[in-house]
Motif scaffolding. Structure first.
Motif, mmCIF file in Angstrom:
data_model
loop_
_atom_site.group_PDB
_atom_site.id
_atom_site.type_symbol
_atom_site.label_atom_id
_atom_site.label_comp_id
_atom_site.label_asym_id
_atom_site.label_seq_id
_atom_site.Cartn_x
_atom_site.Cartn_y
_atom_site.Cartn_z
ATOM 1 N N PHE A 70 0.824 -1.202 0.000
ATOM 2 C CA PHE A 70 0.000 0.000 0.000
ATOM 3 C C PHE A 70 0.864 1.260 0.000
ATOM 4 C CE2 PHE A 70 -3.518 -2.750 1.139
ATOM 5 C CZ PHE A 70 -4.592 -2.130 0.521
ATOM 6 N N PHE A 71 1.942 1.269 0.769
ATOM 7 C CA PHE A 71 2.804 2.449 0.844
ATOM 8 C C PHE A 71 3.458 2.731 -0.510
ATOM 9 C CE2 PHE A 71 6.836 4.566 1.993
ATOM 10 C CZ PHE A 71 6.315 5.674 2.650
ATOM 11 N N LEU A 72 4.090 1.725 -1.091
ATOM 12 C CA LEU A 72 4.740 1.914 -2.391
ATOM 13 C C LEU A 72 3.717 2.112 -3.515
ATOM 14 C CD1 LEU A 72 7.637 -0.681 -2.078
ATOM 15 C CD2 LEU A 72 7.720 1.789 -1.706
ATOM 16 N N LEU A 79 2.672 9.534 -8.258
ATOM 17 C CA LEU A 79 3.490 9.832 -9.432
ATOM 18 C C LEU A 79 2.701 9.740 -10.736
ATOM 19 C CD1 LEU A 79 6.804 8.025 -8.455
ATOM 20 C CD2 LEU A 79 6.342 10.467 -8.442
ATOM 21 N N LEU A 80 1.645 8.941 -10.738
ATOM 22 C CA LEU A 80 0.823 8.809 -11.937
ATOM 23 C C LEU A 80 -0.192 9.939 -12.091
ATOM 24 C CD1 LEU A 80 0.184 4.963 -12.016
ATOM 25 C CD2 LEU A 80 1.629 6.306 -13.539
ATOM 26 N N GLY A 81 -0.316 10.793 -11.092
ATOM 27 C CA GLY A 81 -1.177 11.959 -11.245
ATOM 28 C C GLY A 81 -2.449 11.970 -10.432
ATOM 29 N N TRP A 82 -2.596 11.068 -9.479
ATOM 30 C CA TRP A 82 -3.748 11.040 -8.602
ATOM 31 C C TRP A 82 -3.280 11.276 -7.159
ATOM 32 C CZ3 TRP A 82 -8.822 9.492 -10.144
ATOM 33 C CH2 TRP A 82 -8.925 9.230 -11.503
ATOM 34 N N PRO A 83 -2.864 12.494 -6.816
ATOM 35 C CA PRO A 83 -2.228 12.722 -5.522
ATOM 36 C C PRO A 83 -3.134 12.484 -4.313
ATOM 37 C CG PRO A 83 -2.543 14.789 -6.674
ATOM 38 C CD PRO A 83 -2.906 13.704 -7.623
ATOM 39 N N VAL A 89 -3.985 6.070 0.129
ATOM 40 C CA VAL A 89 -3.433 4.714 0.072
ATOM 41 C C VAL A 89 -2.097 4.662 0.809
ATOM 42 C CG1 VAL A 89 -2.523 2.946 -1.503
ATOM 43 C CG2 VAL A 89 -4.644 4.149 -2.051
ATOM 44 N N GLU A 90 -1.294 5.692 0.614
ATOM 45 C CA GLU A 90 0.025 5.745 1.253
ATOM 46 C C GLU A 90 -0.080 5.879 2.772
ATOM 47 O OE1 GLU A 90 3.940 8.560 0.889
ATOM 48 O OE2 GLU A 90 2.505 8.535 -0.756
ATOM 49 N N ILE A 91 -1.004 6.664 3.253
ATOM 50 C CA ILE A 91 -1.189 6.820 4.700
ATOM 51 C C ILE A 91 -1.637 5.501 5.318
ATOM 52 C CG2 ILE A 91 -2.644 7.925 6.446
ATOM 53 C CD1 ILE A 91 -2.444 10.499 4.735
ATOM 54 N N TYR A 92 -2.529 4.783 4.647
ATOM 55 C CA TYR A 92 -2.938 3.475 5.146
ATOM 56 C C TYR A 92 -1.735 2.527 5.225
ATOM 57 C CZ TYR A 92 -5.171 -1.050 5.487
ATOM 58 O OH TYR A 92 -5.521 -2.314 5.889
ATOM 59 N N GLY A 93 -0.910 2.515 4.197
ATOM 60 C CA GLY A 93 0.283 1.676 4.215
ATOM 61 C C GLY A 93 1.262 2.094 5.304
ATOM 62 N N PHE A 94 1.411 3.417 5.519
ATOM 63 C CA PHE A 94 2.294 3.920 6.564
ATOM 64 C C PHE A 94 1.832 3.446 7.939
ATOM 65 C CE2 PHE A 94 3.668 7.098 9.629
ATOM 66 C CZ PHE A 94 5.012 7.231 9.323
ATOM 67 N N VAL A 95 0.527 3.519 8.184
ATOM 68 C CA VAL A 95 -0.013 3.059 9.471
ATOM 69 C C VAL A 95 0.224 1.567 9.635
ATOM 70 C CG1 VAL A 95 -2.156 2.718 10.773
ATOM 71 C CG2 VAL A 95 -1.690 4.923 9.711
ATOM 72 N N GLN A 96 0.019 0.788 8.572
ATOM 73 C CA GLN A 96 0.252 -0.645 8.652
ATOM 74 C C GLN A 96 1.728 -0.975 8.908
ATOM 75 O OE1 GLN A 96 -1.939 -3.317 8.570
ATOM 76 N NE2 GLN A 96 -3.367 -1.640 8.903
ATOM 77 N N LEU A 97 2.629 -0.202 8.309
ATOM 78 C CA LEU A 97 4.058 -0.471 8.477
ATOM 79 C C LEU A 97 4.557 -0.081 9.859
ATOM 80 C CD1 LEU A 97 5.541 0.696 5.066
ATOM 81 C CD2 LEU A 97 5.670 -1.588 6.032
#
Length: 139
Positions: A70-72, A79-83, A89-97
């Motif tokens: 989720f983080f990556l 980077l694909l244009g959907w910030p 998605v990145e915050i969810y992955g950060f919390v999981q990590l």
């Protein structure tokens, strides 16, 4: 006390700049460029602080693969244009990590003079105690 190498000192600064760029990117209506720079600086700073091998082992542990994906994946979506979607998605992955580190951080923040008093406020203390005592039940 453990000695801190020059690479670790630089890594702490790079990680701090990465967090600053991420904050500014979200503050400026999810600016894609700032978020991308912040992500790159955060990951490279983390690698400088704990080393490349330990960073790789941290991100690719079996129990942390979902958080890593989720983080990556969030970084790729940014980077694909959907910030906005990418940051969620990145915050969810950060919390999981990093959910295993939250009790340590909260116990440290309780000892900071002003923040410790803020964490004792009625609504905040319930939430903070929940996170500090039961990290596995989060998300």
């Amino acid at each position: 006390m453990l000695p801190i190498t020059d690479y670790q000192k630089i890594g702490i600064g790079v990680t701090g700049f990465g967090m600053l760029f991420l904050f500014l990117g979200m503050l400026l209506f999810f600016d894609r460029g700032l978020l991308a720079i912040g992500n790159i600086l955060f990951i490279s700073g983390l690698a400088l602080v704990i080393g490349l091998e330990r960073t790789f082992r941290f991100f690719f542990q079996v129990e942390k693969l979902r958080g890593t994906a989720f983080f990556l994946g969030g970084i790729c979506i940014v980077l694909l244009g959907w910030p906005f979607v990418g940051m969620i998605v990145e915050i969810y992955g950060f919390v999981q990590l990093f959910k295993g580190f939250f009790p340590v951080v909260i116990n440290f923040l309780r000892r900071v003079p002003v923040l410790g008093n803020l964490l004792l406020l009625p609504g905040i203390s319930t939430f903070v105690n929940y996170i500090a005592n039961d990290p596995n039940s989060m998300v």
